[in-house]
Design an enzyme around this catalytic site. Structure first.
Site, PDB file in Angstrom:
ATOM      1  CE  LYS A  54      -3.830  -2.431   2.167  1.00 22.38           C
ATOM      2  NZ  LYS A  54      -4.495  -2.859   3.404  1.00 22.38           N
ATOM      3  CD  GLN A  98      -3.845  -4.508   6.550  1.00 23.41           C
ATOM      4  OE1 GLN A  98      -3.901  -3.499   5.855  1.00 23.41           O
ATOM      5  NE2 GLN A  98      -4.259  -5.684   6.105  1.00 23.41           N
ATOM      6  CG  ASP A 121     -10.208  -0.249   5.040  1.00 24.35           C
ATOM      7  OD1 ASP A 121      -9.916  -0.853   3.995  1.00 24.35           O
ATOM      8  OD2 ASP A 121      -9.468  -0.181   6.034  1.00 24.35           O
TER       9      ASP A 121
HETATM   10  N1  GUN Z   1      -7.341  -6.874   6.105  1.00 22.68           N
HETATM   11  C1  GUN Z   1      -7.643  -7.642   5.035  1.00 22.68           C
HETATM   12  N2  GUN Z   1      -8.224  -6.888   4.079  1.00 22.68           N
HETATM   13  C2  GUN Z   1      -8.294  -5.633   4.558  1.00 22.68           C
HETATM   14  C3  GUN Z   1      -8.797  -4.410   4.023  1.00 22.68           C
HETATM   15  O1  GUN Z   1      -9.326  -4.324   2.912  1.00 22.68           O
HETATM   16  N3  GUN Z   1      -8.657  -3.318   4.843  1.00 22.68           N
HETATM   17  C4  GUN Z   1      -8.117  -3.398   6.095  1.00 22.68           C
HETATM   18  N4  GUN Z   1      -8.045  -2.275   6.807  1.00 22.68           N
HETATM   19  N5  GUN Z   1      -7.647  -4.514   6.604  1.00 22.68           N
HETATM   20  C5  GUN Z   1      -7.739  -5.628   5.838  1.00 22.68           C
END
Ligand code: GUN
Length: 296
Positions: A54, A98, A121
């Site tokens: 990311k 996350q 998100d």
């Molecule tokens: N963990 C697995 N997929 C995601 C996601 O799309 N966003 C976040 N914040 N954590 C994750």
């Protein structure tokens, strides 16, 4: 019938190039650079690897990004205070914590602390609610990425039977909510199956489009799909493989080698949905930055 391998790498790069061009224009016109704050708690190797990707994607797209890597012992109040700091930071348009968080932390409380307009998100109840009733919202990145793949690979959804396997808040529920909307690239008849079903194959065999978001390596086998269906594999499972330098390998929720020949189109793992998630995170951050200009 020849199987189309849906190349998520190619499509994600197209989206990233579009986002980068729009971000450059935004900067030119308003001076605003989209900014993303990522918070990562603990030592989960998969989470560290996603967060690295990311950060790299933000750099390559010309975004401002900050990442906080905090120990697994971080307390709820510290995390909440950090989220609030980014809520008030004008350089930050998107906040991503996350998941999963260590068990002593309350994920829902953290999600609800993020301002809905910075919730890239799409996990905040305000965005979840807007999505459900068909209002403009920040949509969770993986489901939004799946819709983009269907659109850009001309896979019709209207009137089709989509079977979603998995009911997570991150993928299963929001993709179902998106696909039932009376909108282009939706308007599907959606069935959601989950661990409550005694035999999921009764449902998966009826799918025109099968979306596997289970989290179990190669759980969807050839006997579970209808010939000619489209398969979208959301799985990212690391399995042991002594023939690779790292000693492991990524596989999806679908037994690709056995299932692919039966399908009209399928996403590979890696190289499918996973890359789309990051592209849509960039798109959501850009959207949040653009929306911020309308409020000020
Ligand atoms: N963990 C697995 N997929 C995601 C996601 O799309 N966003 C976040 N914040 N954590 C994750």
């Amino acid at each position: 019938m020849a199987t189309i391998i849906i190349d998520g790498r190619k499509t994600s790069l197209e989206i990233r190039a579009e986002v980068a061009a729009r971000a450059a224009l935004l900067k030119q016109e308003t001076g605003i650079v989209p900014g993303l704050a990522v918070i990562l708690i603990g030592d989960d190797p998969a989470s560290h690897s996603y967060v690295k990707s990311k950060e790299k994607a933000c750099r390559e797209t010309g975004f401002y990004s900050v990442t906080d890597r905090l120990p697994a012992s971080t307390q709820q109040q510290e995390l909440i205070a950090l989220v609030r700091k980014y809520n008030g930071d004008v350089r930050i348009h998107g906040i991503l914590v996350q998941m999963p968080l260590p068990r002593h932390l309350d994920e829902q409380k953290v999600i609800e602390t993020i301002l809905p307009e910075k919730d890239v998100d799409g996990f905040h109840p305000v965005n979840v609610g807007k999505l459900m009733i068909g209002l403009d919202a920040l949509v969770p990145c993986t489901p939004a990425g799946i819709i983009e793949l269907l659109k850009r690979w001309s896979i019709q959804t209207s009137g089709k039977h989509v079977v979603v396997v998995g009911r997570s808040n991150i993928v299963g529920k929001p993709i179902a909510a998106l696909l039932i909307q009376k909108q282009p690239w939706a308007n599907a008849v959606v069935t959601v199956v989950h661990t409550g079903a005694p035999d999921i194959s009764l449902y998966t065999k009826q799918a025109d489009i099968l979306i596997a978001a289970i989290g179990k390596p190669r759980a969807i086998t050839a006997d579970m799909v209808k010939p000619g269906c489209v398969v979208i594999d959301v799985g990212m499972n690391r399995i042991h493989d002594s023939t690779t330098p790292s000693g492991n390998r990524m596989v999806g929720d679908v037994d690709f080698d056995a299932v692919a020949p039966l399908t009209s189109a399928i996403t590979p793992v890696p190289g499918g949905v996973g890359l789309m998630t990051i592209a849509l995170l960039l798109q959501n951050t850009l959207k949040a930055a653009i929306e911020s200009t309308k409020r000020s």
